[in-house]
Design a protein around this motif. Structure first.
Motif, short mmCIF file in Angstrom:
data_model
loop_
_atom_site.label_atom_id
_atom_site.label_comp_id
_atom_site.label_asym_id
_atom_site.label_seq_id
_atom_site.Cartn_x
_atom_site.Cartn_y
_atom_site.Cartn_z
N THR A 129 0.90 -1.46 0.04
CA THR A 129 0.04 0.03 -0.02
C THR A 129 0.79 1.16 -0.08
OG1 THR A 129 -0.20 -0.26 2.61
CG2 THR A 129 -1.93 -0.83 1.23
N ARG A 131 -3.81 -3.57 4.00
CA ARG A 131 -4.66 -4.40 3.09
C ARG A 131 -4.25 -5.92 3.14
NH1 ARG A 131 -4.00 -3.35 -2.80
NH2 ARG A 131 -4.69 -1.00 -2.07
N ALA A 139 2.63 2.25 9.17
CA ALA A 139 1.61 2.59 8.56
C ALA A 139 0.38 2.98 9.69
CB ALA A 139 0.67 1.22 7.74
N LYS A 140 0.44 2.27 10.74
CA LYS A 140 -0.46 2.73 11.85
C LYS A 140 -0.12 4.27 12.31
CE LYS A 140 -3.15 -0.58 13.34
NZ LYS A 140 -4.45 -0.24 13.29
N ILE A 166 0.35 4.05 -5.60
CA ILE A 166 0.49 4.36 -4.16
C ILE A 166 1.64 5.18 -3.60
CG2 ILE A 166 -0.33 1.90 -3.60
CD1 ILE A 166 2.62 1.22 -3.57
N ASN A 211 -1.27 6.53 9.34
CA ASN A 211 -2.69 6.50 8.64
C ASN A 211 -2.41 5.87 7.25
OD1 ASN A 211 -4.12 6.89 11.06
ND2 ASN A 211 -3.75 8.88 10.78
N ILE A 212 -1.85 5.02 7.07
CA ILE A 212 -1.86 4.61 5.48
C ILE A 212 -2.45 3.33 5.57
CG2 ILE A 212 -0.23 3.75 3.89
CD1 ILE A 212 1.98 5.43 5.29
N GLU A 213 -3.35 2.60 4.35
CA GLU A 213 -4.10 1.77 4.36
C GLU A 213 -3.27 0.33 4.69
OE1 GLU A 213 -5.57 0.93 0.31
OE2 GLU A 213 -6.50 -0.85 1.18
#
Length: 810
Positions: A256, A359, A351-352, A320, A355-357
């Motif tokens: 992502t 998947r 990512a957390k 992305i 705030n990245i997706e």
RNA sequence: GCCCGGGUGGCGGAAUUGGUAGACGCGACGGACUUAAAAUCCGUUAUUCGAAAGGAUGUGGGGGUUCGAGUCCCCCCCCGGGCACCA
């Protein structure tokens, strides 16, 4: 009272061995060769307990192998370049050479005082011109064959000492000398191309002889092979692309975002097209000023900055975001990654935070494969992965996806290694000068071989406040180009001392040859080293570098072998007061005192006896009394035996003693072969106790058993305590014990005539009784029934192990 | 986090293929010798109940296999070492 005078005896025999050349080795003898090698020491000035342990183990092997008819080569030398001599010079003004050679002299005396045998005619010392001439010669061979090269590299830089430091000199991010912060700095450095041999160094570990498993594992870890895929990511709306490496191509649909290291070579181009220039610049600067230590250890909180650019997933064409973050290391893989937060914990954390997706593309019904709290890294089946759904991770799906990348010409299967090229330049004085010349016309040119060695210049000030100390000598720096003859400048760096120690075991074979570094025939005949013995602290660096050297020299046709060390034994460390002995901690135990109070033989026995040699051990000198007592008692026992009156016919005590001697020969031989010296010494103590019992009960003995007992005892003791055994043997037989051969077991006189039978009832020991060896079950049962009032009808089952045990199960 | 080792008396440590747990040594205790001490020699020394004979317990913890487990299998705890943001 014993008249065992160990000081006199030890001195006498050390002189004798020196004069009779006992340690010398004729390489061309017809006996089978045995190359027994102890790691050569850094001349720190005094032997410490680790040396004592090392050289005692080595000497046990040397003497044992000599007695078993081998032509033993056991040389010794000095790893005599290195920082402490230079630091002492800075402090006291004493020349490093003088400082080092004084220390070597002292240590050599101590080694001889320990009673260890070496072929001192082959002594080498890395700092001598005769030696480093050939280190330079080998370096030039490497250079001429693209195995040595120069490039810019980040190095550890002490801000206060203004010098580069080896990795080992950086303690928790600080300089080990002045405790100042160590930063990273780019310098033009010399490297040896060890990475060319990554795969061979790895598979070689499976073909090598007896090496400790943990050392092999450490080398495997260090080489760090990982198999996966490498593919190209294109930056959208530009013609810039970069490669990423992954071990999890099966998770490619879960990418992502992508991350590129702030030190990546593309960073300038990225900056140019990014709209986020200022923030990126700030981030790059911040990352650069962090020390390696800060970057690795801090809060584990990952940081990064969004480049504002997009990259294209080659399989999905999805766009992305591309991030810049220093949790991606520039010098591993390609310096950039595909980020799959669902299946990689580091990407997940990142990512957390931003705030990245996230998947999920791998799932497994039978496991908790949720990704609410952490990444799912176990095996499972592919989901959300288009045509690949349902395939098994990791292997099946990975190979299918790699096939697809190859079809699309955007990637391929790829193996990478953690092992990096070996940075060998040091901005230091006391080392081997790098024999290259910088010519403005010809570039980097090696010094002509006939001009070697490029000698270390004499300088006034050893401090390397600004570059290498060698640069302070104008007469050294300014020279003529070996190629065109125009004025040129020498390299002013010296080599890592691990270069010196990567080939010293070959120089021993031709230590005084002034024509060549070593003779290929001698190397092919005498290498690999049959037994290498040293501290476990060298498990990776020295041993890996030496293996690399051999492979490189083989490819240069200078040797015809693949590995330098057939069998390796790593002794454990000796600690004191809970930590490693070191001068700075002030917890050194000085062996020399024990030579005077207990003798070398006592110290040798004790250091072998205190623990299995491969284990680390806490020094505690209480036990040394035990080995001293053992030697006094041995001395008295041997003398008492010698004085026993003669009788014609053996009595039963003598028959028992004969059996005991044979059992001891067998046991000690087995222990020696397996490096179990602690139990071998314990066997000697038991034998000594048997001898005491015998002389207490017997005032007479047959000549045969008297002679056999004294001779066998002396020879069994000899590898461990060579002085006393030489003296006792000489006193009795007026000849030299080294002329004997190691005793063979007489298999007809090794079984005990009786044994203690254990009688168990329901598996618990209830009785024991002495019975004649060799009885069958029925006879044993009969004895039990009579003697212990047992009856067969009471038990369902009787289990019998011949000459050991009978178990009545009810 | 990952990879190696390892956990047995007061201490260092022994225990072929599963077959007497604690060899050998240190220390401690008792005795002999000595005016005394050191040294040396002899004896005792896993824990526990018992006056003794003898019994019970015991190899980090829990389970299992077996006539029998320090040793083999499963789970867990602790210690030492190596690697570690390695994609």
């Amino acid at each position: 009272m014993s008249d065992y005078k160990f000081l006199e005896i030890e001195k006498k025999w050390q002189k004798n061995w020196d004069e009779s050349n006992l340690g010398k080795c004729d390489l061309n003898s017809s006996k089978p060769k045995f190359y027994n090698l102890c790691m050569y020491p850094y001349p720190s000035g005094d032997l410490h307990m680790g040396h004592i342990r090392n050289y005692t183990i080595g000497d046990v092997i040397t003497r044992y192998k000599k007695l078993t008819g081998h032509n033993v080569l056991s040389p010794m030398g000095w790893d005599s370049f290195g920082l402490p001599a230079e630091n002492a010079a800075i402090k006291t003004g004493i020349h490093p050479k003088e400082f080092t050679e004084n220390r070597m002299k002292n240590m050599k005396n101590q080694i001889i005082r320990l009673g260890s045998l070496y072929d001192w005619d082959r002594e080498v010392a890395a700092h001598t011109e005769e030696y480093y001439k050939w280190t330079q010669y080998l370096f030039i061979q490497f250079f001429n064959n693209n195995l040595a090269y120069k490039k810019d590299a980040p190095v550890n830089w002490c801000t206060s000492c203004k010098t580069v430091l080896a990795n080992e000199q950086v303690i928790e991010g600080n300089c080990d000398r002045c405790d100042s912060v160590v930063t990273q700095k780019n310098l033009n450095q010399w490297f040896l191309k060890i990475s060319k041999y990554s795969e061979e160094l790895l598979v070689g570990l499976d073909e090598i002889g007896e090496w400790p498993e943990n050392v092999k594992a450490m080398q495997q870890n260090w080489i760090g092979k990982s198999v996966g895929a490498q593919f190209k990511l294109n930056i959208s709306n530009s013609d810039i692309s970069f490669e990423v490496f992954t071990t999890r191509p099966d998770t490619l649909f879960g990418m992502t975002f992508a991350v590129i290291s702030p030190e990546h070579s593309l960073m300038e181009e990225i900056l140019e097209i990014s709209e986020n220039k200022e923030e990126i610049k700030k981030y790059i600067t911040a990352a650069a000023t962090k020390s390696e230590f800060e970057r690795m250890s801090i809060t584990k909180e990952k940081t990064g900055v969004d480049s504002g650019l997009l990259v294209i997933n080659p399989l999905t064409n999805e766009k992305i975001p591309l991030w810049i973050a220093d949790y991606v290391l520039v010098n591993y893989g390609t310096g950039a990654i595909m980020a799959v937060p669902a299946h990689d914990q580091r990407d997940y954390d990142f990512a957390k935070k931003y705030n990245i997706e996230i998947r999920q593309v791998i799932s497994e019904d039978t496991l908790d494969s949720g990704i609410d709290k952490e990444a799912f890294i176990d095996r499972g089946k592919l989901v959300n992965s288009g045509e690949f759904n349902g395939l098994n991770s990791h292997d099946e799906a990975s190979s299918k996806i790699i096939e697809k990348l190859v079809d699309m010409k955007s990637g391929e299967g790829k193996t990478t290694y953690r092992l990096r090229d070996w940075l060998i330049s040091r901005q230091r004085y006391w080392g081997c000068p790098i024999p290259l010349v910088n010519c403005t016309d010809c570039g980097l040119v090696p010094e002509k071989l006939e001009n070697l060695p490029v000698k270390l210049p004499e300088i006034e000030d050893y401090l390397n406040t600004d570059g290498s100390p060698l640069s302070k000598s104008e007469s050294f720096v300014n020279t003529d180009c070996p190629m065109c003859g125009n004025p040129a400048k020498r390299e002013t760096d010296t080599m890592d001392t691990f270069v010196d120690s990567s080939w010293y075991f070959m120089r021993y074979l031709d230590a005084s040859n002034s024509e060549i570094p070593f003779d290929i025939e001698n190397v092919n005949n005498w290498l690999p080293v049959d037994q290498y013995i040293g501290g476990v602290e060298h498990a990776i660096l020295h041993l890996l570098y030496s293996r690399f050297f051999i492979k490189a020299l083989r490819d240069l046709n200078m040797v015809d072998i693949n590995e330098p060390f057939q069998n390796l034994f790593s002794q454990g460390m000796i600690n004191f007061e809970g930590s490693k002995m070191s001068k700075s901690k002030g917890n050194i135990v000085d062996p020399e005192g024990y030579f005077k109070t207990h003798g070398a033989d006592s110290l040798r026995l004790y250091i072998l006896f205190m623990a299995p040699p491969s284990d680390g051990v806490e020094w505690n000198d209480g036990g040394i009394e035990g080995t001293r007592r053992f030697l006094y008692k041995l001395w008295d026992n041997m003398n008492t035996f010698s004085d026993l009156a003669t009788r014609e016919i053996k009595n039963s005590d003598e028959e028992k003693l004969e059996i005991y001697l044979n059992q001891t020969i067998e046991s000690i031989t087995n222990h020696l072969e397996k490096f179990e010296f602690n139990t071998a010494v314990s066997d000697l103590m038991k034998l000594n106790n048997e001898l005491s019992t015998f002389v207490k009960n017997n005032k007479e003995i047959t000549d045969e058993i008297k002679k056999k007992t004294i001779q066998t005892t002396c020879i069994l003791v000899n590898p461990f305590a060579p002085h006393i055994s030489s003296e006792l043997f000489f006193k009795n037989f007026k000849s030299d014990i080294t002329e004997l051969t190691w005793p063979e077991v007489d298999s007809s006189k090794i079984e005990n005539p009786t044994y203690e039978l254990v009688i168990q009832i329901n598996g618990k020991k209830k009785h024991a009784t002495e019975v004649v060896s060799g009885l069958e079950q029925s006879e044993i049962e009969k004895i039990c029934f009579e003697k212990f009032q047992l009856s067969a009808s009471e038990y369902k089952k009787i289990i019998f192990v011949k000459d050991k045990i009978i178990n009545f199960v009810g």
